[in-house]
Design a protein around this motif. Structure first.
Motif, PDB file in Angstrom:
ATOM      1  N   ASN B 285      -7.897  -8.026 -10.741  1.00  0.00           N
ATOM      2  CA  ASN B 285      -7.995  -8.437  -9.348  1.00  0.00           C
ATOM      3  C   ASN B 285      -8.144  -7.196  -8.462  1.00  0.00           C
ATOM      4  OD1 ASN B 285      -7.645  -9.318  -6.735  1.00  0.00           O
ATOM      5  ND2 ASN B 285      -6.003 -10.764  -7.244  1.00  0.00           N
ATOM      6  N   PRO B 286      -9.372  -6.780  -8.224  1.00  0.00           N
ATOM      7  CA  PRO B 286      -9.576  -5.510  -7.516  1.00  0.00           C
ATOM      8  C   PRO B 286      -8.925  -5.489  -6.127  1.00  0.00           C
ATOM      9  CG  PRO B 286     -11.630  -6.762  -7.716  1.00  0.00           C
ATOM     10  CD  PRO B 286     -10.619  -7.420  -8.591  1.00  0.00           C
ATOM     11  N   ARG B 287      -8.955  -6.608  -5.439  1.00  0.00           N
ATOM     12  CA  ARG B 287      -8.386  -6.663  -4.080  1.00  0.00           C
ATOM     13  C   ARG B 287      -6.900  -6.309  -4.096  1.00  0.00           C
ATOM     14  NH1 ARG B 287      -9.892  -9.641   0.926  1.00  0.00           N
ATOM     15  NH2 ARG B 287      -7.991 -10.267   1.969  1.00  0.00           N
ATOM     16  N   LYS B 288      -6.226  -6.647  -5.184  1.00  0.00           N
ATOM     17  CA  LYS B 288      -4.778  -6.383  -5.271  1.00  0.00           C
ATOM     18  C   LYS B 288      -4.490  -5.085  -6.023  1.00  0.00           C
ATOM     19  CE  LYS B 288      -2.622 -10.118  -3.630  1.00  0.00           C
ATOM     20  NZ  LYS B 288      -3.561 -11.228  -3.520  1.00  0.00           N
ATOM     21  N   GLU B 289      -5.270  -4.800  -7.079  1.00  0.00           N
ATOM     22  CA  GLU B 289      -4.891  -3.700  -7.972  1.00  0.00           C
ATOM     23  C   GLU B 289      -5.361  -2.319  -7.503  1.00  0.00           C
ATOM     24  OE1 GLU B 289      -5.694  -4.586 -12.194  1.00  0.00           O
ATOM     25  OE2 GLU B 289      -5.812  -6.677 -11.568  1.00  0.00           O
ATOM     26  N   ILE B 290      -6.498  -2.273  -6.840  1.00  0.00           N
ATOM     27  CA  ILE B 290      -7.007  -0.967  -6.392  1.00  0.00           C
ATOM     28  C   ILE B 290      -6.193  -0.522  -5.178  1.00  0.00           C
ATOM     29  CG2 ILE B 290      -9.057   0.250  -5.521  1.00  0.00           C
ATOM     30  CD1 ILE B 290      -9.846  -0.730  -8.195  1.00  0.00           C
ATOM     31  N   SER B 291      -5.823   0.766  -5.129  1.00  0.00           N
ATOM     32  CA  SER B 291      -4.997   1.199  -3.993  1.00  0.00           C
ATOM     33  C   SER B 291      -5.799   1.800  -2.845  1.00  0.00           C
ATOM     34  CB  SER B 291      -3.899   2.165  -4.453  1.00  0.00           C
ATOM     35  OG  SER B 291      -4.206   2.803  -5.653  1.00  0.00           O
ATOM     36  N   LEU B 292      -6.956   2.335  -3.121  1.00  0.00           N
ATOM     37  CA  LEU B 292      -7.798   2.832  -2.018  1.00  0.00           C
ATOM     38  C   LEU B 292      -9.246   2.918  -2.481  1.00  0.00           C
ATOM     39  CD1 LEU B 292      -7.450   6.677  -1.432  1.00  0.00           C
ATOM     40  CD2 LEU B 292      -6.624   5.560  -3.476  1.00  0.00           C
ATOM     41  N   GLU B 332      -3.980  -3.193   3.914  1.00  0.00           N
ATOM     42  CA  GLU B 332      -3.608  -3.426   2.521  1.00  0.00           C
ATOM     43  C   GLU B 332      -4.487  -2.659   1.548  1.00  0.00           C
ATOM     44  OE1 GLU B 332      -2.744  -7.770   1.667  1.00  0.00           O
ATOM     45  OE2 GLU B 332      -2.913  -7.760   3.851  1.00  0.00           O
ATOM     46  N   LEU B 333      -5.724  -2.413   1.926  1.00  0.00           N
ATOM     47  CA  LEU B 333      -6.633  -1.682   1.034  1.00  0.00           C
ATOM     48  C   LEU B 333      -7.388  -0.629   1.850  1.00  0.00           C
ATOM     49  CD1 LEU B 333      -7.914  -1.166  -1.654  1.00  0.00           C
ATOM     50  CD2 LEU B 333      -9.254  -3.233  -1.421  1.00  0.00           C
ATOM     51  N   PRO B 334      -6.745   0.531   2.042  1.00  0.00           N
ATOM     52  CA  PRO B 334      -7.362   1.544   2.916  1.00  0.00           C
ATOM     53  C   PRO B 334      -8.722   2.006   2.379  1.00  0.00           C
ATOM     54  CG  PRO B 334      -5.076   2.089   2.466  1.00  0.00           C
ATOM     55  CD  PRO B 334      -5.434   0.970   1.540  1.00  0.00           C
ATOM     56  N   CYS B 335      -9.639   2.166   3.303  1.00  0.00           N
ATOM     57  CA  CYS B 335     -11.005   2.518   2.942  1.00  0.00           C
ATOM     58  C   CYS B 335     -11.441   3.719   3.774  1.00  0.00           C
ATOM     59  CB  CYS B 335     -11.891   1.297   3.231  1.00  0.00           C
ATOM     60  SG  CYS B 335     -13.589   1.533   2.753  1.00  0.00           S
ATOM     61  N   GLN B 336     -12.148   4.648   3.176  1.00  0.00           N
ATOM     62  CA  GLN B 336     -12.625   5.864   3.855  1.00  0.00           C
ATOM     63  C   GLN B 336     -11.451   6.647   4.454  1.00  0.00           C
ATOM     64  OE1 GLN B 336     -14.959   4.622   2.461  1.00  0.00           O
ATOM     65  NE2 GLN B 336     -16.722   4.344   3.781  1.00  0.00           N
ATOM     66  N   VAL B 337     -10.453   6.903   3.627  1.00  0.00           N
ATOM     67  CA  VAL B 337      -9.251   7.576   4.150  1.00  0.00           C
ATOM     68  C   VAL B 337      -9.532   9.021   4.554  1.00  0.00           C
ATOM     69  CG1 VAL B 337      -7.603   6.105   2.971  1.00  0.00           C
ATOM     70  CG2 VAL B 337      -8.530   8.107   1.789  1.00  0.00           C
ATOM     71  N   ASP B 338     -10.626   9.595   4.041  1.00  0.00           N
ATOM     72  CA  ASP B 338     -10.958  10.980   4.423  1.00  0.00           C
ATOM     73  C   ASP B 338     -11.995  11.009   5.554  1.00  0.00           C
ATOM     74  OD1 ASP B 338     -13.145  10.052   3.017  1.00  0.00           O
ATOM     75  OD2 ASP B 338     -13.481  11.923   1.925  1.00  0.00           O
ATOM     76  N   LYS B 374       0.078   5.150   0.747  1.00  0.00           N
ATOM     77  CA  LYS B 374       1.299   4.950  -0.031  1.00  0.00           C
ATOM     78  C   LYS B 374       0.962   4.473  -1.443  1.00  0.00           C
ATOM     79  CE  LYS B 374       4.038   3.700   3.730  1.00  0.00           C
ATOM     80  NZ  LYS B 374       4.072   2.482   4.485  1.00  0.00           N
ATOM     81  N   ASN B 375       1.604   5.090  -2.416  1.00  0.00           N
ATOM     82  CA  ASN B 375       1.437   4.696  -3.817  1.00  0.00           C
ATOM     83  C   ASN B 375      -0.031   4.602  -4.239  1.00  0.00           C
ATOM     84  OD1 ASN B 375       2.116   3.948  -6.403  1.00  0.00           O
ATOM     85  ND2 ASN B 375       2.261   1.747  -5.892  1.00  0.00           N
ATOM     86  N   ALA B 376      -0.762   5.669  -3.935  1.00  0.00           N
ATOM     87  CA  ALA B 376      -2.181   5.686  -4.303  1.00  0.00           C
ATOM     88  C   ALA B 376      -2.300   6.018  -5.780  1.00  0.00           C
ATOM     89  CB  ALA B 376      -2.919   6.715  -3.457  1.00  0.00           C
ATOM     90  N   HIS B 377      -2.415   5.004  -6.600  1.00  0.00           N
ATOM     91  CA  HIS B 377      -2.457   5.258  -8.045  1.00  0.00           C
ATOM     92  C   HIS B 377      -3.813   4.951  -8.671  1.00  0.00           C
ATOM     93  CE1 HIS B 377      -1.406   1.030  -7.594  1.00  0.00           C
ATOM     94  NE2 HIS B 377      -1.994   0.851  -8.769  1.00  0.00           N
ATOM     95  N   LEU B 378      -4.610   4.106  -8.001  1.00  0.00           N
ATOM     96  CA  LEU B 378      -5.906   3.730  -8.583  1.00  0.00           C
ATOM     97  C   LEU B 378      -6.947   3.692  -7.466  1.00  0.00           C
ATOM     98  CD1 LEU B 378      -7.028   2.839 -11.383  1.00  0.00           C
ATOM     99  CD2 LEU B 378      -6.736   0.473 -10.632  1.00  0.00           C
ATOM    100  N   GLY B 379      -7.959   4.555  -7.589  1.00  0.00           N
ATOM    101  CA  GLY B 379      -8.957   4.637  -6.522  1.00  0.00           C
ATOM    102  C   GLY B 379     -10.355   4.312  -7.023  1.00  0.00           C
TER     103      GLY B 379
END
Lengths: 486, 401
Positions: B285-292, B332-338, B374-379
């Motif tokens: 479930n990418p919407r839930k499992e991916i962190s950024l 919930e799913l941050p995008c383009q954090v840089d 927070k808890n960025a484990h899978l990008g």
């Protein structure tokens, strides 16, 4: 029976009000105010005499099997190429046969009728039949000149043959004189003219009656036998005088379209002829006269077949479709009379590789695509392997013509970043109604009139001009169809 | 039986230059800048690199053709160096080359470096790329990239009946979010905060895209050094690793541009490549499992449809997620954090590696608090090369060991 079997016309979408020219340029030559009535048709930045002739040719050949055409003649004093057969480009764009007779006619403004006569004689010889004759002009007058006020851009096409004749050719009379009322040298951009009074008195008033009388005597007819006498003469007072001299009644006079289109040079008498054919009735006799280094006079008798040719675009439909150019400056830039800044992006070198253009000539000039022999999917540009995901077969393909197919808009944009003579550059994805899809430039439209799903038709246009090598390259653009257009 | 790339590769070092109008730097300077940081981060010496991949797109005004320029600039000692080019997926292709070289067992340590020097063109936007070769000049429309991507909006609006002013509103939110993120990043090209009102009022570039709907045209370079988990453990004892979970590429078959089955309102290649990537990475479930995520936001509308293509937002529903702030930094799913392509910048041949760099520094918690996820484990990094109807999509998923 020998004569005209079909006709077509073309008037570009843009019109320039003469008042606007007069207001911009009258300061340098106050005499232009005398011509500041009506409007003139002007070719879009992506049009020239070739593209306009193709448009008229498409109208003319509607419903006619193109493989039957054996000749293509083109008359103009402003062809894009001095050396490279302009009629050859028209032939490829009209998707005509390779074994075909093609010729450019030029030099004098009577070249349009001369091309028509040559076609009639070609058909009569029973060696070339039928022949499509197209004529167009896009002449330039110097800014501030009377010619600039008068000259207009348009095109006409006639199919000459011996089947389903709508206007039977009955006879002709020609004269040739080195009468230089105006001229353009080999390298000149603008037309130059001698004094109006001399042109009127010694030109129109002498040469036109001479050729009309010559034809009447030769065919043993009276002027009153004709329902229309067509001749080009942009001088209003002179027309009245000529009508009187020749006994042309108001009913016999054909609108010379000066107020609507302007003087279209070689094409002008033929445009008036097509305009007359649109309303002609069986039995009508029509005389058409050209003027330019002498005259040709031809006469036709309308047959019952004329009724089968109603409902073409001709001249009338195009007269009704128009948009006024909002700025005289655009005209100056489009005609390269004045340089304009299109940005550094426009300076990227785009030059044709003739060997590639030759190899791909059917795809580029003719808009030929391919049709998969296995699944029937049509596709453009031609593919070796079918694009249909359920097929993707490496099977044989056959040629498939897209230029005469209608389509609709899938997506579109107006691009202000692209270098363009008329920003924004409008383009989008077009899906043909029979299948096949491609991203085309759009032309003769405004961004705010577009919507997804809108119907489009294909139009042969100048793709780009390479000033460094003096090359005009052509391709097809999508033209959103106007409301009510068939 | 193929087993994919999941958990076979460790990124032991990365580097990324400041992106921007680098009037001070040529391609060779940018390469050296990214390489120095990358080598130091990896904790190895140059002689340990056994093979290298260079990604660069515009060769004519950049470094020139081939991989030789990088070998010469970095004085790599007669090792295999290969150049990759696949439009905007160019850097991801270089990264993929390096990862596969190591995963095959042929090499222990490989370098991937992407670079582009764009600001020597003299005009705004990208130069024409001759997408279809010379035939593009002969029969292609007079297009630019914004005009091609803008058409996603006209087709999307028609398909879903979403009025253009609402699309513009969502696009403004997307760009405002990226500007906000980019403003906090010292290496980003565009660092001003912009309001949604300013964005909507900006001059039109290609209808309906305005100035702020288009990403920065930038100079820059980014690099990665990859190796096997075993070697990584020997080089960096007791340290967290970033592992490669998936690398996928999908190229169009020509259907979108030439056949009649595409709606013009989504990107087919990204739709397909992301599904394969989730399978390879074991993401259900990418919407839930991916962190950024780092989306290829060359234009705001690309980011908008990509939310749906990546199976994060439902088809036709991206508008609601955008307006709910789902993809904002605190969403919930941050995008383009840089800052994304929009603000960090878009030197074509460097962008894929820059995105991986953005994920990498988040996963290793190397970024300051104000822009830390927070808890960025899978990008997930998504690149889109070419044009909506003629594209190559690449997906890279990386995560904590």
């Amino acid at each position: 029976m020998l004569g005209i079997c079909s006709y077509g016309g073309y008037i570009p979408w843009y019109r320039l009000k003469r008042k606007d020219i007069s207001e911009a340029m009258g300061w340098i030559n106050p005499a232009v105010i005398t011509q500041a009535k009506g409007e003139k048709a002007i070719a879009n930045f992506d049009e020239d005499t070739i593209t306009m002739a193709v448009a008229a040719g498409i109208d003319c050949l509607e419903g006619i099997e193109r493989y039957r055409i054996q000749g293509v003649y083109f008359a103009s004093t402003s062809p894009p190429y001095k050396e490279r057969l302009n009629a050859g480009i028209i032939s490829a764009a009209l998707a005509l046969n390779d074994p075909i007779r093609a010729a450019d006619f030029g030099g004098a403004l009577k070249a349009g009728t001369t091309a028509l006569l040559s076609a009639l004689e070609g058909v009569e010889s029973k060696r070339i039949n039928p022949i499509i004759v197209s004529s167009s002009d896009c002449r330039l007058g110097k800014p501030g000149s009377i010619q600039e006020m008068i000259f207009g851009d348009a095109a006409v096409a006639l199919l000459v043959g011996d089947q389903d004749v709508i206007a039977e050719f009955k006879g002709s009379y020609s004269t040739t004189y080195d009468f230089v009322d105006h001229y353009r040298g080999g390298f000149a951009k603008y037309d130059r003219q001698w004094e109006d009074r001399w042109v009127r008195d010694m030109g129109y008033e002498t040469l036109i009656p001479e050729v009309v009388k010559g034809l009447l005597e030769k065919s043993q007819l009276k002027i009153s036998d004709f329902s229309k006498i067509i001749y080009p003469c942009h001088y209003e007072a002179e027309r009245k005088k000529l009508n009187k001299i020749l006994n042309i009644s108001p009913k016999m006079e054909q609108n010379n379209l000066l107020a609507e289109i302007g003087d279209v040079g070689t094409a002008h008498p033929l445009i008036m002829l097509v305009n007359a054919l649109e309303e002609a009735k069986p039995g009508d006799k029509i005389m058409v006269v050209s003027f330019g280094n002498g005259c040709d006079a031809l006469y036709f008798e309308i047959t019952g077949n004329i009724e089968n040719k109603r409902g073409k675009k001709g001249i009338s439909e195009y007269l009704a479709q128009k948009k006024y150019l909002d700025k005289y400056g655009k005209y100056l830039i489009w005609r390269e009379i004045m340089p304009g800044e299109l940005g550094l992006r426009s300076e990227v070198d785009q030059w044709p590789r003739w060997s590639l253009n030759w190899r791909k000539r059917k795809a580029i000039l003719g808009l030929w695509g391919s049709k998969c022999k296995t699944c029937g999917t049509v596709q453009y540009p031609p593919q070796n392997i079918c694009v249909n995901p359920d097929c993707r077969g490496d099977s044989e393909m056959e040629d498939f013509l897209f230029s005469d197919k209608k389509g609709h808009i899938v997506s579109y944009t107006g691009d202000n970043l692209a270098a363009s003579y008329h920003p924004p550059a409008i383009y989008g994805s077009v899906e043909f109604n029979m299948g096949g899809r491609f991203m085309f430039d759009f032309t003769d439209c405004d961004l705010d009139m577009l919507s997804v799903g809108m119907p489009v038709t294909m139009s042969f246009r100048r793709k780009y001009y390479d000033p460094k090598r003096d090359v005009v390259n052509y391709f097809w653009k999508a033209r959103p169809m106007k409301r009510g257009e068939r | 039986m193929s087993t994919g790339i999941n958990n076979k590769i460790v990124i032991i070092g990365m580097g990324c230059t400041k992106f921007g109008e680098r009037w001070d730097a040529s391609g060779e300077d940018l390469i050296v800048e990214a390489f120095r940081e990358c080598l130091a981060d990896a904790g190895i010496e140059k002689k340990d690199i056994q093979t290298a991949y260079l990604g660069t797109h515009y060769d004519e005004m950049n470094l020139g053709k081939s991989a030789i320029p990088m070998a010469v600039i970095l004085k790599l000692p007669f090792i295999p160096v290969t150049r990759t080019e696949n439009f905007c997926a160019t850097a991801t292709e270089a990264f993929r080359g390096a990862c596969y070289a190591v995963a095959s067992g042929a090499y222990d340590i490989a370098l991937a470096l992407g670079v582009e020097k764009l600001k020597d063109t003299g005009f705004s936007g990208l130069p024409n790329a001759g997408t279809y070769g010379i035939m593009d000049f002969a029969i292609g429309a007079n297009w630019t990239a914004p005009g091609q991507f803008a058409q996603l909006a006209t087709a999307y609006s028609a398909k879903y009946g979403l009025p253009m002013h609402k699309i513009k509103q969502a696009l403004a939110h997307i760009s405002a979010k990226s500007h906000k993120n980019g403003a906090m990043n010292p290496r980003a090209h565009l660092r001003q905060v912009v309001t949604e009102e300013q964005i909507i009022a900006a001059p039109m570039i290609a209808y309906p895209l305005g100035l702020f709907d288009c990403c920065g045209v930038s100079d820059g370079a980014a690099a990665a050094i990859v190796t096997t988990p075993e070697i990584a453990k020997s080089i960096k004892r007791n340290k967290d690793f970033v592992m490669v979970k998936s690398l996928q590429i999908a190229c169009t078959s020509g259907e979108e541009s030439l056949y009649t089955n595409w709606d013009g309102a989504h990107i087919e290649t990204a739709t397909r490549a992301s599904l394969k990537a989730y399978e390879e990475a074991g993401v259900k479930n990418p919407r839930k499992e991916i962190s950024l995520i780092e989306i290829h936001d060359c234009f705001s509308i690309t980011e908008f449809v990509s939310y749906e293509d990546l199976h994060m937002s439902e088809r036709g529903k991206a508008y609601y997620d955008v307006m709910d702030g789902f993809y904002d930094l605190d969403g919930e799913l941050p995008c383009q954090v840089d800052g994304g392509l929009k603000c960090f910048g878009h030197p074509i041949g460097a962008s894929g590696l820059r995105m991986i760099y953005a994920l990498y520094e988040q996963i290793l918690e190397r970024v300051p608090k104000e822009r830390r996820v927070k808890n960025a484990h899978l990008g997930l990094a998504h690149n889109l090369g070419g044009l909506p109807n003629y594209s190559v999509a690449s997906i890279a998923i990386i995560g904590r060991d």
